[in-house]
Motif scaffolding. Sequence first.
Motif, PDB file in Angstrom:
ATOM      1  N   THR A 115      40.623  56.969 -40.215  1.00 55.37           N
ATOM      2  CA  THR A 115      41.377  56.131 -40.843  1.00 55.37           C
ATOM      3  C   THR A 115      40.854  55.364 -42.145  1.00 55.37           C
ATOM      4  O   THR A 115      41.385  54.707 -42.920  1.00 55.37           O
ATOM      5  CB  THR A 115      41.866  54.688 -39.960  1.00 55.37           C
ATOM      6  OG1 THR A 115      40.936  54.205 -39.442  1.00 55.37           O
ATOM      7  CG2 THR A 115      42.830  55.385 -38.871  1.00 55.37           C
ATOM      8  N   TRP A 121      45.629  55.307 -45.060  1.00 55.65           N
ATOM      9  CA  TRP A 121      46.559  54.168 -44.893  1.00 55.65           C
ATOM     10  C   TRP A 121      48.085  54.464 -45.470  1.00 55.65           C
ATOM     11  O   TRP A 121      49.123  54.297 -45.291  1.00 55.65           O
ATOM     12  CB  TRP A 121      46.055  52.849 -44.939  1.00 55.65           C
ATOM     13  CG  TRP A 121      45.546  52.386 -43.770  1.00 55.65           C
ATOM     14  CD1 TRP A 121      44.002  52.616 -43.547  1.00 55.65           C
ATOM     15  CD2 TRP A 121      45.838  52.402 -42.186  1.00 55.65           C
ATOM     16  NE1 TRP A 121      43.570  52.237 -42.445  1.00 55.65           N
ATOM     17  CE2 TRP A 121      44.776  52.104 -41.626  1.00 55.65           C
ATOM     18  CE3 TRP A 121      47.172  52.219 -41.874  1.00 55.65           C
ATOM     19  CZ2 TRP A 121      44.807  51.931 -40.190  1.00 55.65           C
ATOM     20  CZ3 TRP A 121      47.142  51.944 -40.640  1.00 55.65           C
ATOM     21  CH2 TRP A 121      46.283  51.583 -39.627  1.00 55.65           C
ATOM     22  N   TRP A 125      51.708  54.976 -44.163  1.00 56.88           N
ATOM     23  CA  TRP A 125      53.055  53.901 -44.555  1.00 56.88           C
ATOM     24  C   TRP A 125      54.238  54.790 -45.447  1.00 56.88           C
ATOM     25  O   TRP A 125      55.389  54.640 -45.260  1.00 56.88           O
ATOM     26  CB  TRP A 125      52.701  52.990 -45.485  1.00 56.88           C
ATOM     27  CG  TRP A 125      51.894  51.984 -44.474  1.00 56.88           C
ATOM     28  CD1 TRP A 125      50.657  51.480 -44.495  1.00 56.88           C
ATOM     29  CD2 TRP A 125      52.479  51.381 -43.311  1.00 56.88           C
ATOM     30  NE1 TRP A 125      50.245  50.782 -43.328  1.00 56.88           N
ATOM     31  CE2 TRP A 125      51.337  50.607 -42.768  1.00 56.88           C
ATOM     32  CE3 TRP A 125      53.736  51.416 -42.826  1.00 56.88           C
ATOM     33  CZ2 TRP A 125      51.559  49.796 -41.522  1.00 56.88           C
ATOM     34  CZ3 TRP A 125      53.857  50.608 -41.541  1.00 56.88           C
ATOM     35  CH2 TRP A 125      52.753  50.004 -40.894  1.00 56.88           C
TER      36      TRP A 125
END
Length: 146
Positions: A115, A121, A125
């Motif tokens: 991550t 990220w 999303w």
Amino acid sequence: MSPDRGPRDTSPTTVDRGPTAATPWVLRIAGAALLAAMGWIHLGLWNDGYRSIDVIGPAFLLNAVASFGLAALLLVAPRPGVAWVAALGALTAAGTLAGLLLSTTVGLFGFTESTAAALWWESFWVESGAVVVLAALAVLTRPRRH
């Protein structure tokens, strides 16, 4: 007229009739933007070195091409075909999201992601948003049976 409430409003009330005619276009544009962003992320990562990773590299390039193609198709598809393109886009985004999560948890094709990786990220999303928007568009524009 009520002494404490003022004149009574007798105008017709607005009845919620569901999505407006503009809603599918808003979702089409949002879905196309999310697909293009997904393609841009994967093309950028492929260019930044993922191209040298077996299976993952070609998959990133294929994802970029498919994402850009679906984004364009979503904008030009005639009304009867929008549901199919949206469904295909939602499935593509869902598969991409599944690949991201698998590569982060158990690994994928011998590759393990973190991550903390660049654009992890953002990918999460964008792909999540694409699944939701495109699935909603597919349902909203599906052909109705009389």
